[in-house]
Scaffold this active site. Structure first.
Site, PDB file in Angstrom:
ATOM      1  N   GLU A  28       0.908  -1.229   0.069  1.00  0.00           N
ATOM      2  CA  GLU A  28      -0.062   0.036   0.003  1.00  0.00           C
ATOM      3  C   GLU A  28       1.048   1.240   0.022  1.00  0.00           C
ATOM      4  O   GLU A  28       1.793   1.423   0.939  1.00  0.00           O
ATOM      5  CB  GLU A  28      -1.080  -0.087   1.272  1.00  0.00           C
ATOM      6  CG  GLU A  28      -2.109   0.694   1.126  1.00  0.00           C
ATOM      7  CD  GLU A  28      -1.842   2.475   1.421  1.00  0.00           C
ATOM      8  OE1 GLU A  28      -1.791   3.212   0.490  1.00  0.00           O
ATOM      9  OE2 GLU A  28      -1.847   2.623   2.596  1.00  0.00           O
TER      10      GLU A  28
ATOM     11  N   CYS B  95      -2.232   8.385   3.835  1.00  0.00           N
ATOM     12  CA  CYS B  95      -2.205   8.103   2.282  1.00  0.00           C
ATOM     13  C   CYS B  95      -3.526   8.523   1.981  1.00  0.00           C
ATOM     14  O   CYS B  95      -3.703   8.704   0.757  1.00  0.00           O
ATOM     15  CB  CYS B  95      -1.902   6.870   2.128  1.00  0.00           C
ATOM     16  SG  CYS B  95      -2.581   5.497   3.220  1.00  0.00           S
TER      17      CYS B  95
END
Length: 515
Positions: free
Chosen positions: A286, A320
């Site tokens: 990720e 993020c």
């Protein structure tokens, strides 16, 4: 029997009693600052010549603790221990592995404020953000425990007369877990317990800026009954220990959360078949995002303003999922911008130990320097309308910053800054707004603020992100409710906290027996 999964509630800090409890937890953590945490290899504490020092980003003079710094030799010892232990751990009853997670969750729940207070000190998290981080860690343990029990018997397949067929899942082997600093408890815990509960053994290499909370969590797992060698704690240099573990022929699975540059490099390294390696490695990565809040014509302006500011400035934009871009329809652009400026300027910045501060510091000097350099770039690419100030004399503090009238292809709109910097662009219609939202290499989260049902349906198909939210902010995914992971260069869309996640840590096996 386990009760149905329900996510851990967030603490209501408007209640004075809860505030007092949290301040008491901060005092407890402050009394333990400066402790040392050695490596943990095969259940044994291993001292090292070199150490890593964890510093409070709100007060550079305050040392949170020191941890052992693993060398390649330590990494080799750990992977051998994990490889040996795997042979027994993989045969452990899946329900017993799940029970370990439930017990660990119970321990963490009893110590919830203590872990959150540690996140305030080590991660620079304001109370609300720290509390959410700890709650998510508990959620991962509770959710994955239940998922493992469901998967323990495999999936149904057809059998024929005289033949019985089964489809089961089996562990893969040794997992290397490289966890991030921004969700130093939640993501670290989630990426550790997922391979653990599925029968794999783990080498945990936490971020060097937040290794103490990881050491504390391994202690929780030990208390919950994890056998020696199942989880090995090996903080160290990414270029030395991280690469060594990723390359190792006995590594079966690599799970990483962090930057695009490091993630793609690890992805490439893991693809190389090493000498004596007899399998292909699984990789879960990720890698971040450049996420957009789209505000449509006719949208509720107050909802839009709240969504934009919360998405951009929660935890100083160090997510993020952070909405570092807003694309606003030209008809309401000025009105939304004016209110965003007002709300941004009202946000308080300071030491997160104080409950009233909405934002704390950014994580370290490197982050501070990077973010302030982007603010300089922003002054050339857009119109500075809020913030822009910074101070690293005591801690790494940056005011929430807003740039208006930014070209959709400008660096400020394209590159992940990972800090409290918001870029705003104007769109003449909804199609153009979606085109701008999709014009980066990332595809993690996005939000659309609209009352137009046709545009909602259009965005469902055309807004190319892994997590899409309507009429709310684009951060704050809850385990089991909003499985999390992104498209494009945001990663492998592995959907942490979702029904498919544990399967990624296992191999499917078909068993057919003739009567």
């Amino acid at each position: 029997m386990l009760q149905p999964y329900k996510h851990e509630p967030f603490t209501d800090f408007t209640v004075e009693e809860n505030q007092q409890a949290f301040r008491k937890a901060i005092q407890k953590v402050e009394a333990s600052l400066g402790g040392h945490y050695p490596l943990i290899i095969n259940g044994e504490r291993v001292e090292t010549e070199e150490t890593i020092t964890s510093v409070n980003p709100a007060n550079k003079e305050e040392i949170v603790g020191t941890v052992g710094k693993a060398s390649k030799s330590h990494a080799e010892q750990a992977i051998e221990a994990a490889s040996t232990t795997f042979e027994s751990w993989r045969k452990t009853n899946p329900e017993e592995r799940a029970n370990i997670l439930v017990r660990a969750a119970a321990i963490a729940r009893r110590r919830k404020h203590e872990f959150s207070a540690l996140l305030v000190k080590e991660g620079g998290k304001p109370w609300k953000e720290a509390d959410g981080d700890t709650a998510e860690a508990i959620d991962f343990m509770e959710y994955y425990a239940r998922q493992m029990i469901e998967l323990a018997h495999g999936k149904p397949v057809n059998s024929r007369e005289g033949e019985q067929n089964r489809y089961i899942y089996t562990p893969t082997g040794v997992a290397v877990v490289i966890s991030p600093w921004n969700f130093a408890f939640a993501i670290m815990a989630g990426t550790t317990v997922a391979p653990l509960v599925t029968g794999n053994t783990v080498l945990l290499k936490p971020a060097s800026t937040t290794p103490v909370v990881a050491a504390k969590f391994v202690e929780v797992l030990e208390e919950a009954g994890v056998p020696k060698g199942v989880v090995n704690y090996v903080p160290g240099s990414g270029s030395e220990v991280g690469d060594y573990l990723v390359d190792h022929p006995k590594t079966s699975l690599v799970t990483f959360t962090g930057s695009r540059d490091v993630g793609t490099r690890l992805y490439e390294r893991a693809a190389v078949v090493q000498k004596e390696q007899n399998h292909l490695k699984r990789v879960i990565v990720e890698m971040g995002g450049k996420d957009t809040v789209v505000v449509d014509k006719g949208a509720d302006i107050d909802i839009a303003v709240e969504a934009i500011t919360v998405s951009a400035f929660g935890f100083s934009g160090q997510k993020c999922s952070a909405g570092s871009r807003a694309v606003i329809h030209e008809d309401i652009y000025d009105k939304v911008l004016e209110k965003v400026i007002q709300q941004t300027e009202a946000l308080t910045v300071g030491d997160p130990v104080e409950h009233g501060n909405y934002m704390g510091p950014v994580i370290d000097q490197a982050a501070f320097d990077k973010i302030t350099s982007y603010i300089t770039i922003g002054k050339e690419e857009g119109r500075l309308v809020a913030g822009g100030d910074s101070d690293d004399s005591k801690g790494y503090f940056i005011r929430p910053t807003v740039f208006a009238d930014v070209d959709p292809n400008a660096r400020l709109m394209q590159e992940e800054i990972f800090g409290p910097v918001l870029a705003i662009s104007k769109a003449s219609n909804f199609d153009e707004a979606l085109d701008i939202a999709n014009n980066t290499e990332y595809g993690l989260t996005g939000a659309v603020i609209t009352n137009n049902r046709e545009h909602i349906e259009q965005a469902k198909q055309d807004f190319h992100v892994g997590n899409l939210y309507f009429n709310r902010n684009c951060t704050g995914a809850i385990v089991g409710y909003h499985p999390f992971g992104g498209f494009k260069m945001s990663g492998t869309d592995s959907k942490a906290g979702g029904p498919d996640y544990l399967v990624l840590h296992m191999q499917a096996k078909t068993i057919s027996e003739m009567y």
